[in-house]
Design a protein around this motif. Sequence first.
Motif, mmCIF file in Angstrom:
data_model
loop_
_atom_site.group_PDB
_atom_site.id
_atom_site.type_symbol
_atom_site.label_atom_id
_atom_site.label_comp_id
_atom_site.label_asym_id
_atom_site.label_seq_id
_atom_site.Cartn_x
_atom_site.Cartn_y
_atom_site.Cartn_z
ATOM 1 N N ARG A 107 34.796 30.898 37.318
ATOM 2 C CA ARG A 107 34.303 30.937 35.942
ATOM 3 C C ARG A 107 32.973 30.198 35.813
ATOM 4 O O ARG A 107 32.131 30.558 34.985
ATOM 5 N N GLY A 108 32.786 29.176 36.639
ATOM 6 C CA GLY A 108 31.512 28.471 36.646
ATOM 7 C C GLY A 108 30.367 29.349 37.128
ATOM 8 O O GLY A 108 29.197 29.048 36.870
ATOM 9 N N ARG A 109 30.701 30.442 37.800
ATOM 10 C CA ARG A 109 29.696 31.423 38.228
ATOM 11 C C ARG A 109 29.703 32.632 37.296
ATOM 12 O O ARG A 109 29.217 33.702 37.650
ATOM 13 N N ASP A 110 30.280 32.453 36.099
ATOM 14 C CA ASP A 110 30.329 33.473 35.041
ATOM 15 C C ASP A 110 31.194 34.674 35.411
ATOM 16 O O ASP A 110 31.058 35.751 34.816
ATOM 17 N N ILE A 111 32.086 34.506 36.362
ATOM 18 C CA ILE A 111 32.972 35.592 36.802
ATOM 19 C C ILE A 111 34.241 35.585 35.962
ATOM 20 O O ILE A 111 34.830 34.526 35.717
ATOM 21 N N SER A 112 34.671 36.773 35.521
ATOM 22 C CA SER A 112 35.879 36.889 34.708
ATOM 23 C C SER A 112 36.863 37.905 35.268
ATOM 24 O O SER A 112 37.871 38.203 34.635
ATOM 25 N N ARG A 113 36.591 38.463 36.416
ATOM 26 C CA ARG A 113 37.502 39.409 37.071
ATOM 27 C C ARG A 113 38.167 38.703 38.246
ATOM 28 O O ARG A 113 37.489 38.142 39.107
ATOM 29 N N PHE A 114 39.497 38.742 38.287
ATOM 30 C CA PHE A 114 40.247 38.058 39.334
ATOM 31 C C PHE A 114 41.289 39.018 39.904
ATOM 32 O O PHE A 114 41.235 40.215 39.667
ATOM 33 N N ILE B 93 30.302 42.297 39.828
ATOM 34 C CA ILE B 93 30.323 43.705 39.407
ATOM 35 C C ILE B 93 31.609 43.976 38.631
ATOM 36 O O ILE B 93 31.605 44.622 37.583
ATOM 37 N N GLY B 94 32.731 43.463 39.142
ATOM 38 C CA GLY B 94 34.012 43.656 38.472
ATOM 39 C C GLY B 94 34.094 43.005 37.109
ATOM 40 O O GLY B 94 34.880 43.428 36.257
ATOM 41 N N SER B 95 33.274 41.992 36.884
ATOM 42 C CA SER B 95 33.286 41.318 35.587
ATOM 43 C C SER B 95 32.697 42.186 34.485
ATOM 44 O O SER B 95 32.993 41.985 33.306
ATOM 45 N N VAL B 96 31.854 43.156 34.848
ATOM 46 C CA VAL B 96 31.332 44.090 33.851
ATOM 47 C C VAL B 96 31.981 45.467 33.971
ATOM 48 O O VAL B 96 31.847 46.290 33.065
ATOM 49 N N TYR B 97 32.695 45.700 35.071
ATOM 50 C CA TYR B 97 33.478 46.921 35.265
ATOM 51 C C TYR B 97 34.927 46.520 35.549
ATOM 52 O O TYR B 97 35.404 46.581 36.683
ATOM 53 N N PRO B 98 35.665 46.084 34.536
ATOM 54 C CA PRO B 98 37.001 45.524 34.766
ATOM 55 C C PRO B 98 38.033 46.521 35.271
ATOM 56 O O PRO B 98 39.090 46.108 35.748
ATOM 57 N N ALA B 99 37.756 47.821 35.190
ATOM 58 C CA ALA B 99 38.722 48.816 35.653
ATOM 59 C C ALA B 99 38.325 49.454 36.977
ATOM 60 O O ALA B 99 38.946 50.423 37.416
ATOM 61 N N ALA B 100 37.308 48.915 37.640
ATOM 62 C CA ALA B 100 36.843 49.485 38.905
ATOM 63 C C ALA B 100 37.672 48.952 40.071
ATOM 64 O O ALA B 100 38.159 47.812 40.049
ATOM 65 N N GLU B 101 37.811 49.762 41.106
ATOM 66 C CA GLU B 101 38.440 49.350 42.367
ATOM 67 C C GLU B 101 37.380 48.664 43.218
ATOM 68 O O GLU B 101 36.296 49.211 43.442
ATOM 69 N N LEU B 102 37.691 47.458 43.705
ATOM 70 C CA LEU B 102 36.699 46.646 44.396
ATOM 71 C C LEU B 102 37.141 46.293 45.809
ATOM 72 O O LEU B 102 38.336 46.076 46.057
ATOM 73 N N ALA B 103 36.165 46.186 46.719
ATOM 74 C CA ALA B 103 36.432 45.744 48.084
ATOM 75 C C ALA B 103 35.308 44.811 48.513
ATOM 76 O O ALA B 103 34.148 45.220 48.565
ATOM 77 N N ALA B 104 35.647 43.549 48.793
ATOM 78 C CA ALA B 104 34.664 42.573 49.267
ATOM 79 C C ALA B 104 34.797 42.448 50.781
ATOM 80 O O ALA B 104 35.833 42.021 51.288
ATOM 81 N N CYS B 105 33.732 42.809 51.481
ATOM 82 C CA CYS B 105 33.762 42.829 52.951
ATOM 83 C C CYS B 105 33.254 41.526 53.561
ATOM 84 O O CYS B 105 33.269 41.371 54.780
ATOM 85 N N LEU B 106 32.751 40.625 52.734
ATOM 86 C CA LEU B 106 32.395 39.242 53.054
ATOM 87 C C LEU B 106 31.014 39.051 53.668
ATOM 88 O O LEU B 106 30.393 38.021 53.442
ATOM 89 N N THR B 107 30.515 39.971 54.482
ATOM 90 C CA THR B 107 29.161 39.854 55.021
ATOM 91 C C THR B 107 28.527 41.237 55.076
ATOM 92 O O THR B 107 29.210 42.261 54.980
ATOM 93 N N ALA B 108 27.211 41.259 55.303
ATOM 94 C CA ALA B 108 26.517 42.535 55.471
ATOM 95 C C ALA B 108 27.038 43.270 56.700
ATOM 96 O O ALA B 108 27.241 44.490 56.673
ATOM 97 N N THR B 109 27.256 42.547 57.790
ATOM 98 C CA THR B 109 27.771 43.173 59.001
ATOM 99 C C THR B 109 29.073 43.905 58.731
ATOM 100 O O THR B 109 29.246 45.068 59.117
ATOM 101 N N HIS B 110 29.994 43.254 58.058
ATOM 102 C CA HIS B 110 31.306 43.860 57.848
ATOM 103 C C HIS B 110 31.316 44.843 56.686
ATOM 104 O O HIS B 110 32.213 45.687 56.611
ATOM 105 N N LEU B 111 30.313 44.786 55.815
ATOM 106 C CA LEU B 111 30.133 45.874 54.856
ATOM 107 C C LEU B 111 29.787 47.153 55.612
ATOM 108 O O LEU B 111 30.312 48.227 55.312
ATOM 109 N N SER B 112 28.937 47.043 56.609
ATOM 110 C CA SER B 112 28.558 48.230 57.388
ATOM 111 C C SER B 112 29.743 48.805 58.148
ATOM 112 O O SER B 112 29.755 49.993 58.479
ATOM 113 N N LEU B 113 30.764 47.982 58.421
ATOM 114 C CA LEU B 113 31.918 48.401 59.211
ATOM 115 C C LEU B 113 33.132 48.748 58.358
ATOM 116 O O LEU B 113 34.190 49.087 58.899
#
Length: 253
Positions: free
Chosen positions: A50-57, A149-169
């Motif tokens: 919340r300190g980073r203005d995030i409201s999607r959990f 992104i989820g904080s402004v799109y609360p109904a979206a399906e999200l996947a956090a891959c943690l780094t650029a390398t693992h986003l590519s994978l």
Amino acid sequence: MNLPEASDYPERAGNDHEKPPSNVDQVESGRKLFSYGKPFKDTPVERYLRGRDISRFGPALKYHPRVFFRDEDGQSRQLPAMLAAVTDNDGTVMACARTWLDVKTNSVARITEPKRVSGQLYGNAVRFHSSNAGGDIIAGEGIETVLSIGSVYPAAELAACLTATHLSLFDPPSSCTRLFIGRDNDDAGELASRQLRSRAEKRGIEVVDLVPTLGDFNDDLRQLGRQVLRDNLNRQVMAAITGPVAWASLRIP
């Protein structure tokens, strides 16, 4: 909890990677650590986000008040940490991501490598599910970036891959028909998106890049505000596709 302390991912995207062999001990250690976590609500994890203005959990996040790490002198210490379950497409926990926290400042702890993973990250992600997303998935790098992104799109399906390398994978599930890549605004993010796009399009998945105005989407959320972030995302989504996007039409709660 005498669990291994491992970081199994590099920080920048590179060339194509072969899938590494699964380390059964590390995977089991990650599962065990996540199982020890407590619900994040009303804990330093929620205050940090919340300190980073995030409201999607979501239930992929937990809190633990004392997680071991090894400091620069090789001494074993404990600090509070945000735990995140890294899962495969079947929902099996394959790793636990740890973010050590400074509870006095509600920020990431000021230690060397405050974010680490124990387990198998390759192809997997920290997921925040939605029943309204259809075949759409938004995949990005860090947990904070994706949850912005989820904080402004609360109904979206999200996947956090943690780094650029693992986003590519990232391995999109078979149910994915449209993949939105919420990359960081840097060279590594662009390369990761290009590599992921190439693999996804070969599977017949429609791919759309989402690019922040600043460095990443949490920067946009905190410095530009929710409405500006939402407007920027809407412009990119609507300019790239012709079909309906139910989760993008829902208003910010």
